[in-house]
Enzyme design. Structure first.
Site, short mmCIF file in Angstrom:
data_model
loop_
_atom_site.label_atom_id
_atom_site.label_comp_id
_atom_site.label_asym_id
_atom_site.label_seq_id
_atom_site.Cartn_x
_atom_site.Cartn_y
_atom_site.Cartn_z
CB SER A 76 2.34 -7.26 -2.33
OG SER A 76 1.82 -6.13 -1.65
CB ALA A 77 -1.34 -5.49 -6.33
CG HIS A 78 2.70 -2.18 -3.05
ND1 HIS A 78 4.15 -2.03 -2.97
CD2 HIS A 78 2.32 -3.04 -2.07
CE1 HIS A 78 4.50 -2.45 -1.65
NE2 HIS A 78 3.32 -3.11 -1.41
CB CYS B 95 19.91 1.01 13.59
SG CYS B 95 21.23 -0.37 13.34
CB THR C 263 1.27 -7.70 5.62
OG1 THR C 263 2.50 -7.09 5.16
CG2 THR C 263 1.16 -8.12 7.03
#
Length: 392
Positions: A201-203, A327, A77
């Site tokens: 993103s590494a994960h 939701c 992110t």
């Protein structure tokens, strides 16, 4: 809570891939050898810097990039936010117009919202019913004042591959840099060339959480949207987590090598799910492109079933899956991806197969799924409606 006696399976690799053995081994070694400050000049610090530089070169090799184009962030992110906001900041004189696909990850859309709140303009390019952006529409959205365009490499909810090569060509012709969020693709499929910025993103590939990758092509204008910091070539603030970076690089190399054999095998298992689910369960819609897709991911929606209830029921039987349309009490909003596609958003289930998933895992899942859906549908039919106001 899952039933520990149930022979289930972890089927949520799109959320996070289980740790790769290569990451574990590299992390343990680097914890002893790579703890010093890589910015200092004494021996232990220089050794730590060497580990960091080797990790950078390994990641660059997989991404077909130069080592000096690769920076490590604290998450995927953060890499997205730095790429989008930094790309826009650097081209303020060119204009304040941003182009994004309608099914981008929320990190991209949140950055676009911030840009809009600051006076910028955003054009959102729609998708077809498979979740794919029309490359002609994407190219047509570019304007003389477009500062940046964003297109993910593959959708994180339905697996559809996006037309990155075509979009990159349109951006090149218009003189607009292209940012590609490749979080779901890196290590699994190659991302076409032509982009200016890329994030991962590494994960997602079996590396440790808390490591992102930001790639800025040489010659691309970029200006940090954050206060100045000396770390990572002045691109990413904060002390580097060198052991985690080393583990992330080792995992990416190993995971990419695994995928040479794993991707076709996992894709065949996904084809099995795509075929059997709608045949064995009525009122089910399988979504996403059946061919131009990630090898490990399939999503389907079940009418007359709440997505969260179905996930809970499957978890009770030992199966970990996720939903793109669950939701919450706060938003009561279904998935923006499924809404943009114009497909069923109710009772949505995303199955994503991690490395090593076998036919027996998929067979067990397919054996319990019809019964789980049937039980929940019967329960819903037998539950009286509440909270309905009488007509005045």
């Amino acid at each position: 809570m899952a039933d520990s006696s149930a022979p289930g399976a972890y089927l949520d690799a799109a959320s996070t891939e289980p740790p790769h053995p290569a990451a574990r081994a590299a992390l343990l070694e680097a914890l002893d050898a790579g703890w010093a400050d890589p910015a200092r000049l004494y021996g232990t610090a220089r050794s730590t810097r060497v580990l960091m530089d080797r990790a950078r070169a390994r990641v660059a090799g997989v991404l077909r990039a130069r080592p000096d184009e690769v920076s490590f962030t604290s998450s995927g992110t953060q890499a997205v936010h730095l790429a989008v906001l930094g790309g826009l900041q650097a081209r303020r004189r060119a204009g304040r117009h941003l182009v994004v696909g309608a099914v981008e990850h929320s990190s991209v859309l949140h950055a676009a919202e911030l840009h809009e709140q600051g006076g910028g303009e955003v054009t959102v390019v729609g998708v077809d019913r498979t979740g794919r952006v029309d490359p002609a529409a994407f190219g047509a959205a570019l304007r003389p004042d477009t500062a940046l365009a964003c297109l993910q490499s593959a959708n994180h909810e339905v697996g559809t591959l996006q037309p990155v090569a075509e979009a990159a060509e349109a951006c090149r012709a218009a003189g607009v840099p292209l940012f590609v969020d490749a979080a779901q693709s890196l290590g699994r499929v190659d991302v076409p060339d032509g982009w200016s910025f890329l994030a991962g993103s590494a994960h997602k590939w079996g590396g440790p959480a808390g490591v992102g990758v930001l790639v800025i092509r040489k010659g691309t204008r970029w200006r940090s949207p954050l206060p100045a910091d000396e770390r990572e070539g002045r691109r990413v603030p904060g002390f580097e987590n060198v052991p985690a970076v080393v583990a992330a690089a080792a995992a990416l190399e190993a995971f990419r090598a695994d995928m040479a054999d794993e991707a076709p095998r996992l894709s065949a298992l996904v084809d099995l799910i795509r075929d059997r689910v709608p045949r064995e369960i009525p009122d089910v819609q399988v979504v996403g492109d059946p061919v131009r897709r990630l090898p490990h991911l399939v999503t389907f929606s079940c009418l007359y079933v709440e997505g969260e209830a179905l996930l809970t029921e499957l978890d009770r039987m030992g199966f970990a899956v996720s939903s793109g349309s669950s939701c919450t009490a706060d938003t009561l909003r279904p998935s923006h991806v499924l809404e943009a596609m114009g497909v069923i958003t109710h009772g949505n289930v995303r199955v994503s197969l991690p490395r090593g998933t076998g036919p027996a895992d998929v067979d067990r899942f397919l054996a319990v799924l019809p019964g789980a859906v049937s039980r929940l549908r019967r329960s819903a039919m037998n539950t009286p409606e509440t909270g309905r106001r009488s007509r005045p």
